[in-house]
Structure formats: C-alpha cells, structure tokens
Design a protein around this motif. Structure first.
Motif, PDB file in Angstrom:
ATOM      1  N   ASN A 102      35.000  14.051  44.947  1.00  0.00           N
ATOM      2  CA  ASN A 102      36.156  14.840  44.501  1.00  0.00           C
ATOM      3  C   ASN A 102      37.471  14.196  44.921  1.00  0.00           C
ATOM      4  O   ASN A 102      38.369  14.011  44.107  1.00  0.00           O
ATOM      5  N   VAL A 103      37.568  13.854  46.213  1.00  0.00           N
ATOM      6  CA  VAL A 103      38.832  13.333  46.738  1.00  0.00           C
ATOM      7  C   VAL A 103      39.145  11.966  46.114  1.00  0.00           C
ATOM      8  O   VAL A 103      40.275  11.705  45.695  1.00  0.00           O
ATOM      9  N   VAL A 104      38.138  11.087  46.040  1.00  0.00           N
ATOM     10  CA  VAL A 104      38.397   9.728  45.520  1.00  0.00           C
ATOM     11  C   VAL A 104      38.812   9.791  44.045  1.00  0.00           C
ATOM     12  O   VAL A 104      39.817   9.188  43.644  1.00  0.00           O
ATOM     13  N   LEU A 105      38.082  10.551  43.241  1.00  0.00           N
ATOM     14  CA  LEU A 105      38.422  10.609  41.803  1.00  0.00           C
ATOM     15  C   LEU A 105      39.791  11.236  41.598  1.00  0.00           C
ATOM     16  O   LEU A 105      40.604  10.772  40.792  1.00  0.00           O
ATOM     17  N   ARG A 106      40.053  12.323  42.317  1.00  0.00           N
ATOM     18  CA  ARG A 106      41.345  13.004  42.194  1.00  0.00           C
ATOM     19  C   ARG A 106      42.485  12.039  42.551  1.00  0.00           C
ATOM     20  O   ARG A 106      43.488  11.952  41.844  1.00  0.00           O
ATOM     21  N   THR A 107      42.296  11.266  43.629  1.00  0.00           N
ATOM     22  CA  THR A 107      43.351  10.346  44.070  1.00  0.00           C
ATOM     23  C   THR A 107      43.547   9.222  43.044  1.00  0.00           C
ATOM     24  O   THR A 107      44.682   8.883  42.693  1.00  0.00           O
ATOM     25  N   ILE A 108      42.448   8.673  42.539  1.00  0.00           N
ATOM     26  CA  ILE A 108      42.567   7.593  41.534  1.00  0.00           C
ATOM     27  C   ILE A 108      43.305   8.102  40.299  1.00  0.00           C
ATOM     28  O   ILE A 108      44.247   7.472  39.804  1.00  0.00           O
ATOM     29  N   LEU A 109      42.899   9.289  39.812  1.00  0.00           N
ATOM     30  CA  LEU A 109      43.481   9.777  38.547  1.00  0.00           C
ATOM     31  C   LEU A 109      44.911  10.280  38.716  1.00  0.00           C
ATOM     32  O   LEU A 109      45.661  10.366  37.756  1.00  0.00           O
ATOM     33  N   ARG A 110      45.300  10.588  39.936  1.00  0.00           N
ATOM     34  CA  ARG A 110      46.704  10.949  40.179  1.00  0.00           C
ATOM     35  C   ARG A 110      47.589   9.715  40.204  1.00  0.00           C
ATOM     36  O   ARG A 110      48.731   9.738  39.787  1.00  0.00           O
ATOM     37  N   ASP A 111      47.042   8.637  40.769  1.00  0.00           N
ATOM     38  CA  ASP A 111      47.868   7.439  40.955  1.00  0.00           C
ATOM     39  C   ASP A 111      47.838   6.504  39.742  1.00  0.00           C
ATOM     40  O   ASP A 111      48.771   5.744  39.526  1.00  0.00           O
ATOM     41  N   TYR A 112      46.719   6.528  38.989  1.00  0.00           N
ATOM     42  CA  TYR A 112      46.567   5.576  37.886  1.00  0.00           C
ATOM     43  C   TYR A 112      46.187   6.260  36.585  1.00  0.00           C
ATOM     44  O   TYR A 112      45.470   7.266  36.587  1.00  0.00           O
ATOM     45  N   GLU A 113      46.627   5.621  35.505  1.00  0.00           N
ATOM     46  CA  GLU A 113      46.132   6.022  34.186  1.00  0.00           C
ATOM     47  C   GLU A 113      44.936   5.107  33.904  1.00  0.00           C
ATOM     48  O   GLU A 113      45.061   3.881  34.011  1.00  0.00           O
ATOM     49  N   LEU A 114      43.804   5.707  33.586  1.00  0.00           N
ATOM     50  CA  LEU A 114      42.585   4.935  33.307  1.00  0.00           C
ATOM     51  C   LEU A 114      42.505   4.726  31.804  1.00  0.00           C
ATOM     52  O   LEU A 114      42.532   5.704  31.042  1.00  0.00           O
ATOM     53  N   THR A 115      42.410   3.451  31.368  1.00  0.00           N
ATOM     54  CA  THR A 115      42.417   3.182  29.925  1.00  0.00           C
ATOM     55  C   THR A 115      41.014   3.363  29.348  1.00  0.00           C
ATOM     56  O   THR A 115      40.067   2.734  29.830  1.00  0.00           O
ATOM     57  N   PRO A 116      40.881   4.218  28.291  1.00  0.00           N
ATOM     58  CA  PRO A 116      39.557   4.400  27.677  1.00  0.00           C
ATOM     59  C   PRO A 116      39.070   3.108  27.014  1.00  0.00           C
ATOM     60  O   PRO A 116      39.854   2.188  26.792  1.00  0.00           O
ATOM     61  N   THR A 117      37.783   3.058  26.717  1.00  0.00           N
ATOM     62  CA  THR A 117      37.217   1.868  26.072  1.00  0.00           C
ATOM     63  C   THR A 117      36.178   2.270  25.035  1.00  0.00           C
ATOM     64  O   THR A 117      35.585   3.360  25.142  1.00  0.00           O
ATOM     65  N   LYS A 171      25.733  -1.947  35.581  1.00  0.00           N
ATOM     66  CA  LYS A 171      25.419  -3.378  35.647  1.00  0.00           C
ATOM     67  C   LYS A 171      26.663  -4.240  35.908  1.00  0.00           C
ATOM     68  O   LYS A 171      26.595  -5.254  36.587  1.00  0.00           O
ATOM     69  N   HIS A 172      27.794  -3.846  35.327  1.00  0.00           N
ATOM     70  CA  HIS A 172      28.997  -4.674  35.513  1.00  0.00           C
ATOM     71  C   HIS A 172      29.940  -4.059  36.550  1.00  0.00           C
ATOM     72  O   HIS A 172      31.139  -4.354  36.567  1.00  0.00           O
ATOM     73  N   GLY A 173      29.424  -3.172  37.379  1.00  0.00           N
ATOM     74  CA  GLY A 173      30.208  -2.633  38.495  1.00  0.00           C
ATOM     75  C   GLY A 173      31.199  -1.559  38.088  1.00  0.00           C
ATOM     76  O   GLY A 173      32.106  -1.237  38.850  1.00  0.00           O
ATOM     77  N   GLY A 174      31.046  -0.967  36.886  1.00  0.00           N
ATOM     78  CA  GLY A 174      31.989   0.074  36.447  1.00  0.00           C
ATOM     79  C   GLY A 174      33.359  -0.551  36.187  1.00  0.00           C
ATOM     80  O   GLY A 174      34.281  -0.387  36.985  1.00  0.00           O
ATOM     81  N   ARG A 175      33.449  -1.295  35.063  1.00  0.00           N
ATOM     82  CA  ARG A 175      34.699  -2.030  34.805  1.00  0.00           C
ATOM     83  C   ARG A 175      35.801  -1.059  34.386  1.00  0.00           C
ATOM     84  O   ARG A 175      35.570  -0.128  33.620  1.00  0.00           O
ATOM     85  N   ALA A 176      37.008  -1.313  34.921  1.00  0.00           N
ATOM     86  CA  ALA A 176      38.136  -0.409  34.635  1.00  0.00           C
ATOM     87  C   ALA A 176      39.363  -1.210  34.220  1.00  0.00           C
ATOM     88  O   ALA A 176      39.505  -2.377  34.587  1.00  0.00           O
ATOM     89  N   VAL A 177      40.235  -0.557  33.428  1.00  0.00           N
ATOM     90  CA  VAL A 177      41.582  -1.074  33.195  1.00  0.00           C
ATOM     91  C   VAL A 177      42.517   0.073  33.574  1.00  0.00           C
ATOM     92  O   VAL A 177      42.335   1.202  33.100  1.00  0.00           O
ATOM     93  N   VAL A 178      43.476  -0.221  34.462  1.00  0.00           N
ATOM     94  CA  VAL A 178      44.354   0.859  34.936  1.00  0.00           C
ATOM     95  C   VAL A 178      45.828   0.457  34.856  1.00  0.00           C
ATOM     96  O   VAL A 178      46.158  -0.732  34.840  1.00  0.00           O
ATOM     97  N   HIS A 179      46.683   1.466  34.782  1.00  0.00           N
ATOM     98  CA  HIS A 179      48.136   1.282  34.887  1.00  0.00           C
ATOM     99  C   HIS A 179      48.635   2.335  35.851  1.00  0.00           C
ATOM    100  O   HIS A 179      48.227   3.504  35.752  1.00  0.00           O
ATOM    101  N   ARG A 180      49.542   1.941  36.746  1.00  0.00           N
ATOM    102  CA  ARG A 180      50.064   2.902  37.705  1.00  0.00           C
ATOM    103  C   ARG A 180      50.855   3.979  36.971  1.00  0.00           C
ATOM    104  O   ARG A 180      51.596   3.677  36.033  1.00  0.00           O
ATOM    105  N   ARG A 181      50.671   5.235  37.359  1.00  0.00           N
ATOM    106  CA  ARG A 181      51.400   6.327  36.711  1.00  0.00           C
ATOM    107  C   ARG A 181      52.822   6.399  37.247  1.00  0.00           C
ATOM    108  O   ARG A 181      53.057   6.156  38.429  1.00  0.00           O
ATOM    109  N   ALA A 182      53.735   6.766  36.348  1.00  0.00           N
ATOM    110  CA  ALA A 182      55.148   6.780  36.729  1.00  0.00           C
ATOM    111  C   ALA A 182      55.382   7.747  37.871  1.00  0.00           C
ATOM    112  O   ALA A 182      56.041   7.456  38.845  1.00  0.00           O
ATOM    113  N   GLU A 183      54.850   8.935  37.747  1.00  0.00           N
ATOM    114  CA  GLU A 183      55.050   9.903  38.835  1.00  0.00           C
ATOM    115  C   GLU A 183      53.736  10.611  39.119  1.00  0.00           C
ATOM    116  O   GLU A 183      52.945  10.874  38.232  1.00  0.00           O
ATOM    117  N   ASN A 184      53.496  10.872  40.389  1.00  0.00           N
ATOM    118  CA  ASN A 184      52.233  11.515  40.761  1.00  0.00           C
ATOM    119  C   ASN A 184      52.380  13.024  40.820  1.00  0.00           C
ATOM    120  O   ASN A 184      53.454  13.545  41.068  1.00  0.00           O
TER     121      ASN A 184
END
Ligand code: HEM
Length: 458
Positions: free
Chosen positions: A399-414, A431-444
């Motif tokens: 809960n804490v890790v996902l909430r923190t990631i999604l507050r700080d970053y925008e996760l790009t869909p694929t 298999k590929h370690g859960g590949r992600a593309v992220v952009h920092r969010r302007a405001e948390n």
C-alpha cells in the motif's frame, strides 16, 4: 524424517485422485523443467485434484478446489504438518519453516504479536522514506525495470523495521543479504549440494556468508540487550528479545538469528516481486490506473487495496504451499491420502477458477472493491496454522510503496504484451522485471491517505 504407515493401504481405505501415468523420472523432469506449465496442464486435465510423483517430495496430491483447500488448512497438526524437506535446510533449524506441532505453535505465539495488523502503522513512515529515497533517482521518459528498486525498498524495510539495524550494521547487511538470498534461493531445493566442499563450492560459499550474517546479528543482539531504551523500541528484534514462552524462557540467540534470516528470506523477494507485478498490471490497465491515481490524490484507499488483492490473485508470486500427512491416513474430500504423502494447495489453480472468480483471466480490481477476499479461494499467503506471518506487513508495505510511487510519478500505460513469469528460485517475478516508463508529477497530493491493510491482519 519420512512417515510411512505399516498398515496395508486397503485397511486404511486409501483413495487417490487420478494423475499422469508417466514413469517417475519423466514426471520429475517435467515438473522441474516446466513447473508452471505442468501444474496448469494437469489441473486442466484432471480437475480439482490430481496425483504425481515429485523429486524431493515423493508422492504428492495437488488440489485447487477451495473446499478441499479449506479442509487441508483446517486439518489438525497431528494429522498433517508442514512440508518436509523445507527451507529450514537453508535458514537453520531454528527457522519457523522447520518447526512442527507444539514447537511451531509455541514459536508462532511469540512472533504473531510483533506482526499483528494493528502494529503495522508504526512502520508506514519508514517505508515511505525508503520508497522516496529509492525512486528519487528513477529515470524519466525511458523504460527501466522496477524490480531492482522494489528489491532494495523491501530489503531496507525489513532490515530497519525487523532487524532494527542502522549505521554501519545496516550498510553491512545491505551488502551481504542480496548475496545470501540469491545463493540461498538457488540452493533451496538442491539438497544434494548441501555439503561444504571448500570455499569455492556453493554450500561452502553459503556457509561463509552465513557466518558473516551471524557475526552481524550477534552484534545487533548485544547492542539491543544493553540498550536502556529497549522497551520503547518498535523493531521486531527488540520485541523478539523481550518475548517469553509460557514457561518464562526467552528465545535462544541462535533461534533469533535463524528467525531473522527466515523473515528476510520470506518477506523481501515476495513483496518486491508482487510490487513489480502491480506496476506491470497497472501499465496494461490504463482505466484502473487513472481511477487509482484519482483515488490516491483524493486520499482514498479502497481501490488501492482492491488492486493489491487482484494483483496477488492474478499474479501470485508463490505458486503453491504444502503439508505432509503424518497420521496413518488423511481424508480429503472424496480422497483418503496415505501417511508420508505430500498435499499441495495449488494457489494458481485456486485463483484462476472461473467458478470462483467469474472471467478469472480478466484483471478486474472491482471484484474486491469494499470487501475482503475469501480465505480459501484467495490464498496468496497460504492459510491455516501456517498462514504467512508477514501478511499484514506485506500488505501495508505494498500500500505505502504504490501510493508513494503514484503520488510522485505519472506511470505511462503500455500496449506491450504481458510480461511472462520468471522463476527466481522461490518467488515468480515478471520476466523483464516489471518495466516502467515514468514522469515526475508537477505537484504531489496531500499526505493523508492510509490503506485499510489492517483488515488482512496476521
Ligand atoms: C507479498 C508478500 C508475501 C507473500 C506472497 C507470502 C507468501 C507466503 C506463503 C504462501 C507462505 C506459506 C503459508 C502456508 O504454508 O500456508 C508464507 C509463510 C511465511 N511468511 Fe510470507 N509472504 C509474503 C511476505 C512475507 C513477509 C513480509 C514476511 C515477514 C517479514 C513473511 C514471513 C513469513 C513466514 C515467517 C512464514 C512461515 C509461517 C509458518 O510456517 O508458520 N512473509 N508466506
């Protein structure tokens, strides 16, 4: 020790489910080389229960039906005990994995309180801190695997919250533990390699790493025992040292060391791989992702918890958990299983049943919205007297890790294909370690959301 009844099986009314008639060697090779595919294929062919001859575990019955799983998890420990052989061969004979019957009950009684759901709030801040420190250096706009990051977060979380380590000891354990876990996972089922043939042999290397571990843990224990603030400390080591069995005895230092290694081995990679799957699933389900971000920004928690349940249902990182029959026979639904046989609850089969989870292949967190999953059809943490001790810790951490990631970053869909499963020895990872593309969010968003992970309490 292997149990075998001397009574003829006809007298005991033994009745085994069907299974493949391949030669034992072929069954062993098929299982070892294609575990997932073989388990899935046989469950499809034979249904809720089937029988196989396995290397290491011998004659084994696999079950996937929630009614049979319920019966197995409720079976008294005088009839079926934890599986043998087990991870205590790697973790030490003081590990809970190797304890049975009364010894196991006593130890759990000591360790359940430190892992109780209600205590978990204590660790939220520390885990948020570790997550922020780790994700601060994530690259923006380029694809990367999140698993190495989630592995570091969950390692540091356990070293601080469970071991109570800091300073030089924390640094030393950060360096040492990945080596122990990697080599230990490889050796876990390779019992024939458990001989110290010198420092270059795998077991010899493992023993030397274990000596280093024991030295660091001994100094953590010495420090804790002379800490005037021991009673105020919140780490699990401090609680373990103060806990007493019913007869007033404390845990021996070697049992404490074995349990610390057990907690790390059981809790680090499992939680990290589940988090990597969560990222993998969310990028492929943009509608769920955008609803989740909206909920987190508004301080809500319901969809986040439902998403974690659904990630663990569709991508359970531990595929199966087992018990060994020690009574002369064990009734299980229509079957009667003889002494010495292993019974495996197939977590993947239970989770992919369309009868229990309509359109089971679909990733749909809404199926858990506002509810708590059934204890016998949703079993990523196993069940009964050996249910995962760290379930509440893992749930809080996810809960804490996902909430923190999604507050700080925008996760790009694929639209990339789903990542396949990769067996890391104990846990199955993307298999590929859960590949992600992220952009920092302007405001948390405001820092006020806490998930209802306490409902999953140990
Ligand atoms: C998503 C993360 C996790 C998953 C999927 C998971 C899964 C499991 C499973 C399937 C079992 C076997 C249960 C059974 O036989 O019925 C287990 C046992 C155990 N787990 Fe976890 N686990 C996770 C995280 C943790 C954490 C964070 C800790 C502690 C820090 C932990 C500590 C243990 C221990 C000590 C046992 C042995 C319990 C016993 O034998 O009585 N696990 N876990």
């Amino acid at each position: 020790m292997t149990y075998r009844s001397s009574a003829p099986s006809s007298e005991l009314g033994i009745r085994l489910p069907p299974g493949p008639r391949w030669p034992t060697l072929v069954q062993g090779i098929a299982f070892l080389s294609m575990q997932r595919r073989v388990m899935h294929g046989l469950a499809k062919k034979y249904g809720d229960a089937y029988f196989m001859q396995l290397p290491t575990f011998g004659p084994t019955v696999f079950i996937g039906d929630p009614a049979l799983i319920k019966e197995l998890f409720q079976t008294p420990t005088t009839v079926a005990r934890g599986i043998e052989p087990n991870l205590s061969a790697i973790l030490g004979k003081g590990s809970m994995f190797g304890l049975h019957g009364e010894d196991h009950r006593r130890r759990r009684k000591l360790l359940v309180p430190p892992f109780h759901g209600k205590r978990m709030r204590t660790y939220e801040r520390l885990i948020e801190e570790e997550t922020r420190a780790e994700i601060a250096s994530w690259p923006q706009g380029t694809e990367f695997p999140v698993l190495p990051s989630t592995m570091r977060i969950t390692l540091n979380a356990i070293l601080r919250a469970v071991f109570g380590a800091h300073g030089a000891q924390l640094d030393a354990l950060r360096e040492l533990m990945p080596k122990i876990v990697t080599l230990g996972s490889r050796l876990a089922l390779a019992h024939q390699l458990h001989h110290d043939l010198g420092r270059w042999s795998p077991w010899g290397r493992y023993m030397r790493l274990r000596n280093d571990f024991d030295r660091i843990v001994a100094s953590l224990i010495t420090q804790a025992e002379s800490d005037p603030n021991l009673q105020q400390r919140t780490d699990v080591l401090a609680l373990m040292l103060q806990a007493r069995y019913d007869d007033g005895a404390a845990m021996s230092h070697s049992d404490v060391a074995d349990e610390l290694l057990t907690l790390l081995a059981a809790g680090h990679e499992t939680t990290a791989t589940s988090l990597a799957w969560a990222i993998e699933r969310l990028r492929r389900h943009p509608m769920v992702l955008s609803r989740l971000v909206e909920e987190i920004d508004a301080g809500g928690t319901e969809l986040l918890q439902a998403t974690i349940y659904e990630v663990q249902r569709t991508r359970p990182v531990i595929e199966a958990t087992g018990r060994q029959v020690i009574a002369p026979s064990m009734p299980l639904g229509d079957w009667v299983i003889p002494q010495g046989y292993t019974v495996i609850a197939n977590i993947v089969s239970a989770h992919t049943s369309d009868a229990t989870f309509p359109d089971a292949a679909r990733f749909d967190p809404d199926r858990f919205l506002g509810g708590v999953p059934d204890s016998y059809s949703w079993i990523p943490f196993g069940g009964g007297t050996r249910r995962c001790l760290g379930a509440a810790f893992a749930t809080m951490e996810m809960n804490v890790v996902l909430r923190t990631i999604l507050r700080d970053y925008e996760l790009t869909p694929t639209t990339a294909p789903d990542e396949k499963w990769h067996n890391r020895g104990i846990a199955f990872a993307p298999k590929h370690g859960g590949r992600a593309v992220v952009h920092r969010r302007a405001e948390n968003a405001a820092d006020d959301g806490t998930a209802d992970w306490r409902a999953v309490g140990a």
